[in-house]
Design a protein around this motif. Structure first.
Motif, PDB file in Angstrom:
ATOM      1  N   ALA A   1      -6.404  -2.602   2.860  1.00 44.15           N
ATOM      2  CA  ALA A   1      -6.367  -4.034   3.143  1.00 44.15           C
ATOM      3  C   ALA A   1      -5.544  -4.814   2.126  1.00 44.15           C
ATOM      4  N   ALA A   2      -5.526  -4.373   0.872  1.00 43.76           N
ATOM      5  CA  ALA A   2      -4.835  -5.121  -0.179  1.00 43.76           C
ATOM      6  C   ALA A   2      -3.337  -4.840  -0.228  1.00 43.76           C
ATOM      7  N   ILE A   3      -2.851  -3.911   0.588  1.00 48.19           N
ATOM      8  CA  ILE A   3      -1.439  -3.530   0.568  1.00 48.19           C
ATOM      9  C   ILE A   3      -0.662  -4.324   1.607  1.00 48.19           C
ATOM     10  N   SER A   4       0.519  -4.802   1.256  1.00 47.37           N
ATOM     11  CA  SER A   4       1.417  -5.427   2.222  1.00 47.37           C
ATOM     12  C   SER A   4       1.767  -4.410   3.308  1.00 47.37           C
ATOM     13  N   GLN A   5       1.666  -4.798   4.584  1.00 55.88           N
ATOM     14  CA  GLN A   5       1.848  -3.858   5.693  1.00 55.88           C
ATOM     15  C   GLN A   5       2.692  -4.457   6.812  1.00 55.88           C
ATOM     16  N   ILE A   6       3.457  -3.569   7.477  1.00 59.80           N
ATOM     17  CA  ILE A   6       4.147  -3.891   8.727  1.00 59.80           C
ATOM     18  C   ILE A   6       3.948  -2.702   9.653  1.00 59.80           C
ATOM     19  N   HIS A   7       3.497  -2.952  10.883  1.00 59.02           N
ATOM     20  CA  HIS A   7       3.297  -1.896  11.863  1.00 59.02           C
ATOM     21  C   HIS A   7       4.100  -2.233  13.117  1.00 59.02           C
TER      22      HIS A   7
ATOM     23  N   LEU B   1      -3.576  -0.436  22.402  1.00 59.68           N
ATOM     24  CA  LEU B   1      -4.437   0.355  21.525  1.00 59.68           C
ATOM     25  C   LEU B   1      -4.257  -0.055  20.074  1.00 59.68           C
ATOM     26  N   ALA B   2      -3.020  -0.341  19.683  1.00 56.35           N
ATOM     27  CA  ALA B   2      -2.771  -0.774  18.307  1.00 56.35           C
ATOM     28  C   ALA B   2      -3.500  -2.070  17.994  1.00 56.35           C
ATOM     29  N   ARG B   3      -3.605  -2.943  18.965  1.00 53.32           N
ATOM     30  CA  ARG B   3      -4.285  -4.224  18.746  1.00 53.32           C
ATOM     31  C   ARG B   3      -5.784  -4.064  18.487  1.00 53.32           C
TER      32      ARG B   3
ATOM     33  N   ARG C   1      -4.843 -12.477  11.562  1.00 52.81           N
ATOM     34  CA  ARG C   1      -4.317 -12.949  12.852  1.00 52.81           C
ATOM     35  C   ARG C   1      -3.375 -11.917  13.470  1.00 52.81           C
ATOM     36  N   GLN C   2      -3.577 -10.656  13.115  1.00 56.87           N
ATOM     37  CA  GLN C   2      -2.738  -9.552  13.577  1.00 56.87           C
ATOM     38  C   GLN C   2      -1.272  -9.765  13.209  1.00 56.87           C
ATOM     39  N   GLU C   3      -1.051 -10.463  12.089  1.00 59.66           N
ATOM     40  CA  GLU C   3       0.321 -10.745  11.682  1.00 59.66           C
ATOM     41  C   GLU C   3       1.065  -9.513  11.188  1.00 59.66           C
ATOM     42  N   ASN C   4       0.343  -8.437  10.882  1.00 66.19           N
ATOM     43  CA  ASN C   4       1.005  -7.214  10.423  1.00 66.19           C
ATOM     44  C   ASN C   4       1.596  -6.403  11.573  1.00 66.19           C
ATOM     45  N   LEU C   5       1.202  -6.715  12.813  1.00 69.40           N
ATOM     46  CA  LEU C   5       1.673  -5.986  13.983  1.00 69.40           C
ATOM     47  C   LEU C   5       2.929  -6.656  14.525  1.00 69.40           C
ATOM     48  N   LYS C   6       4.013  -5.880  14.633  1.00 64.30           N
ATOM     49  CA  LYS C   6       5.293  -6.405  15.099  1.00 64.30           C
ATOM     50  C   LYS C   6       5.709  -5.660  16.368  1.00 64.30           C
ATOM     51  N   LEU C   7       5.869  -6.392  17.457  1.00 66.50           N
ATOM     52  CA  LEU C   7       6.201  -5.791  18.740  1.00 66.50           C
ATOM     53  C   LEU C   7       7.711  -5.788  18.962  1.00 66.50           C
ATOM     54  N   VAL C   8       8.242  -4.622  19.362  1.00 67.66           N
ATOM     55  CA  VAL C   8       9.628  -4.495  19.798  1.00 67.66           C
ATOM     56  C   VAL C   8       9.581  -4.252  21.312  1.00 67.66           C
ATOM     57  N   PRO C   9       9.801  -5.284  22.123  1.00 63.83           N
ATOM     58  CA  PRO C   9       9.516  -5.196  23.564  1.00 63.83           C
ATOM     59  C   PRO C   9      10.221  -4.059  24.281  1.00 63.83           C
ATOM     60  N   GLU C  10      11.461  -3.732  23.901  1.00 65.28           N
ATOM     61  CA  GLU C  10      12.242  -2.754  24.649  1.00 65.28           C
ATOM     62  C   GLU C  10      12.069  -1.329  24.140  1.00 65.28           C
ATOM     63  N   ALA C  11      11.304  -1.123  23.094  1.00 64.74           N
ATOM     64  CA  ALA C  11      11.196   0.211  22.493  1.00 64.74           C
ATOM     65  C   ALA C  11      10.116   1.046  23.172  1.00 64.74           C
TER      66      ALA C  11
END
Length: 284
Positions: free
Chosen positions: A216-222, A235-237, A247-257
């Motif tokens: 939790a204390a680590i900067s993250q991007i998923h 499922l990731a959500r 606010r689920q700000e660490n989750l980044k969606l790439v729509p076409e991938a």
């Protein structure tokens, strides 16, 4: 087994071609990609494994080393037959490592990938059911220590693709020097994943979701693909909030991938995959 069937579909999706390249051809492909960007291959001994690395020929400046951890590779040939060699056909994480513009970087393959001729046999379970086994994570942890010392880095950014995302998360949970965790189509809760797909549980593998509070204390991007049916966004959500952020700000969606295709080119999309410069600091 349904589990094997899905793994086979994933392997074929990542490595489908008219004629499957041999292990030697797959290694040569990676060597050529690296050489074109003035990177060189190497090996690290982390018993019971010998792990392949690629690193820049000319040392780079900086205190932080980004380590790119490969996915599961060519784990299965068909629904009932595991591959004899899990070396990836198209090493996505090597290509992303080579595209990093600034700072220290290194590529770290998974156990049993890129095995040299004459090397000791590698147990098949390490690219099938036991790919996140405790001894795998222990070995990868020791490999990080060696890479960090070799490149004279103080902190780490761990980047993992697919199953490599699970490995990266498990490593980050046990270390105190990881400033940022980045996953691409990563499976951070394989227990929920096997339930979602009605697959055989991975009872011999460690599960990143169990370590969520330590992360939790680590900067993250998923990064998650909008067309990914292997690791779907829905499922990731459902991952623990400690991974996703309030606010689920660490989750980044790439729509076409999808799982293996459609990810941005870092040379044209600088925020992928590392995102904005990390403000994260290693935990005390």
């Amino acid at each position: 087994m349904k589990y094997r069937f899905v793994l086979a579909l994933l392997s074929l999706a990542l490595g489908a071609c008219t004629a499957l390249p041999s292990p030697r051809e797959r290694q040569d492909h990676a060597d050529n990609l690296a050489a074109a960007r003035q990177w060189q291959k190497g090996t690290l001994t982390a018993a019971p494994f010998t792990l392949r690395t690629y690193e820049p020929v000319t040392p780079r400046q900086g205190d932080t080393l980004a380590v790119y951890i490969e996915g599961d590779g060519l784990a299965w040939l068909n629904p009932s037959q595991p591959s004899a060699d899990p070396t990836p056909v198209s090493p996505l994480l090597l290509q992303l490592a080579l595209a990093q513009r600034e700072g220290k970087a290194a590529y770290l393959a998974r156990p049993c990938q890129y095995a040299e001729p004459g090397a000791a046999p590698c147990a098949q379970r390490y690219w099938t059911d036991g790919r996140f086994a405790p001894e795998v994570i222990d070995a990868m942890d020791r490999a990080l220590d060696q890479l960090k010392a070799r490149q004279e880095a103080r902190t780490l950014v761990l980047v993992g693709y697919s199953g490599g995302g699970s490995v990266a998360a498990l490593l980050a949970a046990r270390r105190s020097d990881v400033a940022r965790l980045v996953t691409i189509a990563g499976n951070l809760d394989h227990r929920a994943w096997t339930t979602f797909h009605r697959l055989t549980p991975l009872d011999t593998s460690l599960n990143p979701a169990d370590q969520a509070q330590r992360l939790a204390a680590i900067s993250q991007i998923h990064w998650i693909g909008g067309r990914d049916t292997v690791m779907p966004a829905e499922l990731a959500r459902r991952w623990p909030a400690a991974l996703l952020g309030p606010r689920q700000e660490n989750l980044k969606l790439v729509p076409e991938a999808s799982h293996g295709q459609g990810w941005p080119d870092p040379r044209q999309t600088p925020e992928f995959p590392l995102g904005p410069r990390s403000n994260g600091k290693p935990r005390p």
